[in-house]
Design a protein around this motif. Structure first.
Motif, PDB file in Angstrom:
ATOM      1  N   ILE A 243       0.861  -1.176   0.000  1.00  0.00           N
ATOM      2  CA  ILE A 243       0.000   0.000   0.000  1.00  0.00           C
ATOM      3  C   ILE A 243       0.897   1.225   0.000  1.00  0.00           C
ATOM      4  N   ALA A 244       0.746   2.073  -0.990  1.00  0.00           N
ATOM      5  CA  ALA A 244       1.630   3.226  -1.150  1.00  0.00           C
ATOM      6  C   ALA A 244       0.919   4.523  -0.789  1.00  0.00           C
ATOM      7  N   PHE A 245       1.656   5.411  -0.128  1.00  0.00           N
ATOM      8  CA  PHE A 245       1.215   6.773   0.137  1.00  0.00           C
ATOM      9  C   PHE A 245       1.744   7.619  -1.015  1.00  0.00           C
ATOM     10  N   LYS A 246       0.848   8.305  -1.722  1.00  0.00           N
ATOM     11  CA  LYS A 246       1.229   8.920  -2.997  1.00  0.00           C
ATOM     12  C   LYS A 246       0.915  10.421  -3.020  1.00  0.00           C
ATOM     13  N   VAL A 247       1.612  11.086  -3.947  1.00  0.00           N
ATOM     14  CA  VAL A 247       1.348  12.486  -4.278  1.00  0.00           C
ATOM     15  C   VAL A 247       1.202  12.587  -5.786  1.00  0.00           C
ATOM     16  N   GLU A 248       0.171  13.299  -6.232  1.00  0.00           N
ATOM     17  CA  GLU A 248      -0.007  13.580  -7.659  1.00  0.00           C
ATOM     18  C   GLU A 248       0.090  15.087  -7.874  1.00  0.00           C
ATOM     19  N   ILE A 249       0.965  15.508  -8.771  1.00  0.00           N
ATOM     20  CA  ILE A 249       1.148  16.915  -9.070  1.00  0.00           C
ATOM     21  C   ILE A 249       0.094  17.350 -10.082  1.00  0.00           C
ATOM     22  N   ILE A 262       7.616  19.659  -3.740  1.00  0.00           N
ATOM     23  CA  ILE A 262       6.290  19.373  -3.175  1.00  0.00           C
ATOM     24  C   ILE A 262       6.301  18.012  -2.485  1.00  0.00           C
ATOM     25  N   ARG A 263       6.847  17.007  -3.166  1.00  0.00           N
ATOM     26  CA  ARG A 263       6.918  15.661  -2.578  1.00  0.00           C
ATOM     27  C   ARG A 263       7.677  15.692  -1.265  1.00  0.00           C
ATOM     28  N   ASN A 264       8.820  16.371  -1.229  1.00  0.00           N
ATOM     29  CA  ASN A 264       9.638  16.422  -0.008  1.00  0.00           C
ATOM     30  C   ASN A 264       8.884  17.104   1.124  1.00  0.00           C
ATOM     31  N   ARG A 265       8.130  18.152   0.774  1.00  0.00           N
ATOM     32  CA  ARG A 265       7.359  18.883   1.784  1.00  0.00           C
ATOM     33  C   ARG A 265       6.294  17.975   2.402  1.00  0.00           C
ATOM     34  N   PRO A 282       4.396  -0.511  10.174  1.00  0.00           N
ATOM     35  CA  PRO A 282       4.276   0.881   9.734  1.00  0.00           C
ATOM     36  C   PRO A 282       4.822   1.081   8.319  1.00  0.00           C
ATOM     37  N   PRO A 283       4.411   2.156   7.650  1.00  0.00           N
ATOM     38  CA  PRO A 283       4.957   2.463   6.323  1.00  0.00           C
ATOM     39  C   PRO A 283       6.453   2.771   6.394  1.00  0.00           C
ATOM     40  N   VAL A 284       7.138   2.446   5.333  1.00  0.00           N
ATOM     41  CA  VAL A 284       8.579   2.706   5.216  1.00  0.00           C
ATOM     42  C   VAL A 284       8.806   3.631   4.025  1.00  0.00           C
ATOM     43  N   LYS A 285       9.683   4.592   4.197  1.00  0.00           N
ATOM     44  CA  LYS A 285      10.003   5.542   3.116  1.00  0.00           C
ATOM     45  C   LYS A 285      10.472   4.781   1.869  1.00  0.00           C
ATOM     46  N   THR A 286       9.969   5.207   0.709  1.00  0.00           N
ATOM     47  CA  THR A 286      10.389   4.587  -0.545  1.00  0.00           C
ATOM     48  C   THR A 286      11.580   5.343  -1.129  1.00  0.00           C
ATOM     49  N   SER A 295       5.618   8.202  -5.082  1.00  0.00           N
ATOM     50  CA  SER A 295       5.398   7.492  -3.824  1.00  0.00           C
ATOM     51  C   SER A 295       6.220   8.120  -2.712  1.00  0.00           C
ATOM     52  N   LEU A 296       5.637   8.165  -1.522  1.00  0.00           N
ATOM     53  CA  LEU A 296       6.322   8.690  -0.343  1.00  0.00           C
ATOM     54  C   LEU A 296       6.775   7.555   0.569  1.00  0.00           C
TER      55      LEU A 296
END
Length: 332
Positions: A243-249, A262-265, A282-286, A295-296
């Motif tokens: 399961i990925a935590f994502k950001v879409e620009i 933006i992703r880093n923020r 817990p989630p792990v940084k990708t 993906s975050l």
């Protein structure tokens, strides 16, 4: 039992051929296949079976690229777009409908039936319904055929067996470990999620990438800032075994450095939330990559249906905290 013909003949043209062959039995009262053919016609016409008496039947295949077209008694018209694993595209449904109105003007609007026949599965049928087509799904065919178990015709029996095999694969997610899930099992799981869970703005489908692609499920797109012109969205995505935590620009043409910023923020907001969580997995940084969809972090190590559902709940809780924190920062 022997080999099943439909295990080798998997194309939509083959499926078209079977449906046309079965409907043709409506011309033969008293034949073994007459009853099931009439019941199928009843579903396609959306009329009670006992009101249908076929005296004239014209069957057209691939009429101007329309998969199947049936004319019944010069009174009713049935147009079928047949899909197995593909789905509607390029406004084809609306184009076919306009074509029918031009080429078959003698049929009353109420007697024109536009059918979207789906043997596989897809995430949404909203575009199908908007185009004025009625869905007839694999499950509808199986319900019809279940009332005709007495039929022994080998081609019919093999088709029923073929559809049941697809259904078994779709439902197999409930009793197999995740590592053994087929594409259809993932589709079945995603369908079940849509029905059983309140996951906001959800959609699923095949995602192509350089590693060969996967069947994904994405949901909970949240805009930042919360306006008609957001800068980005956060969302969650199941990528089969993670399961990925994502950001879409929002702007795909935005310079790469700005996308990364933006992703880093967002990541620096998510990281402490993860650190403070008490969940077992817990989630792990990708590894960060630059792009429009990034993906975050991800939750991996998912073994079965139950652990996947549990991790979805955990991911949603963390994403809720992330979005609340981001909203607070933007307003500050």
């Amino acid at each position: 039992m022997g080999p099943n013909f439909f295990s080798y003949a998997k194309t939509e043209l083959t499926n078209d051929g079977f449906i046309c062959w079965l409907i043709d039995w409506c011309k033969y009262p008293g034949a073994e296949l007459y009853g099931v053919a009439n019941d199928l016609l009843s579903v396609l016409l959306n009329k009670p079976a006992d009101t249908i008496h076929v005296t004239d039947l014209k069957i057209h295949q691939q009429y101007k690229n329309i998969d199947m077209l049936f004319e019944i008694n010069d009174e009713y018209l049935i147009v079928i777009e047949d899909k197995i694993d593909s789905k509607e595209h390029s406004d084809q449904l609306k184009k076919y409908k306009a074509l029918i109105h031009t080429d078959f003007p003698s049929y009353k609007d109420d007697n024109r039936n536009f059918i979207y026949l789906k043997i596989g599965d897809q995430s949404s049928y909203q575009a199908v319904e908007s185009a004025g087509y009625r869905l007839v799904h694999r499950s509808d065919l199986l319900n019809i055929f279940a009332n005709h178990n007495y039929i022994q015709h080998p081609l019919f029996r093999q088709y029923v067996e073929h559809l049941n095999a697809i259904q078994d694969q779709v439902e197999s997610f409930s009793n197999l470990p995740i590592e053994d899930w087929s594409a259809r099992a993932w589709q079945g799981f995603y369908k079940d999620l849509q029905v059983s869970k309140s996951l906001a703005h959800n959609h699923w489908g095949y995602v192509s990438n350089s590693n060969g692609g996967f069947w994904g499920f994405w949901w909970n797109h949240t805009p930042f800032p919360a306006s008609t012109q957001p800068e980005y969205w956060t969302y969650l995505q199941i990528e089969e075994d993670r399961i990925a935590f994502k950001v879409e620009i929002a702007d795909p043409d935005r310079p790469g450095k700005e996308k990364s910023a933006i992703r880093n923020r967002v990541w620096h907001t998510l990281a402490p939330i993860i650190e403070e969580s008490t969940i077992d997995n817990p989630p792990v940084k990708t590894r960060f990559r630059q792009g429009t969809w990034m993906s975050l972090a991800e939750i991996s190590g998912l073994a079965d249906h139950e652990s996947l559902i549990e991790s979805i709940h955990h991911a949603e809780a963390l994403m809720t905290q992330l979005n609340q924190t981001l909203s607070t920062k933007i307003k500050a």
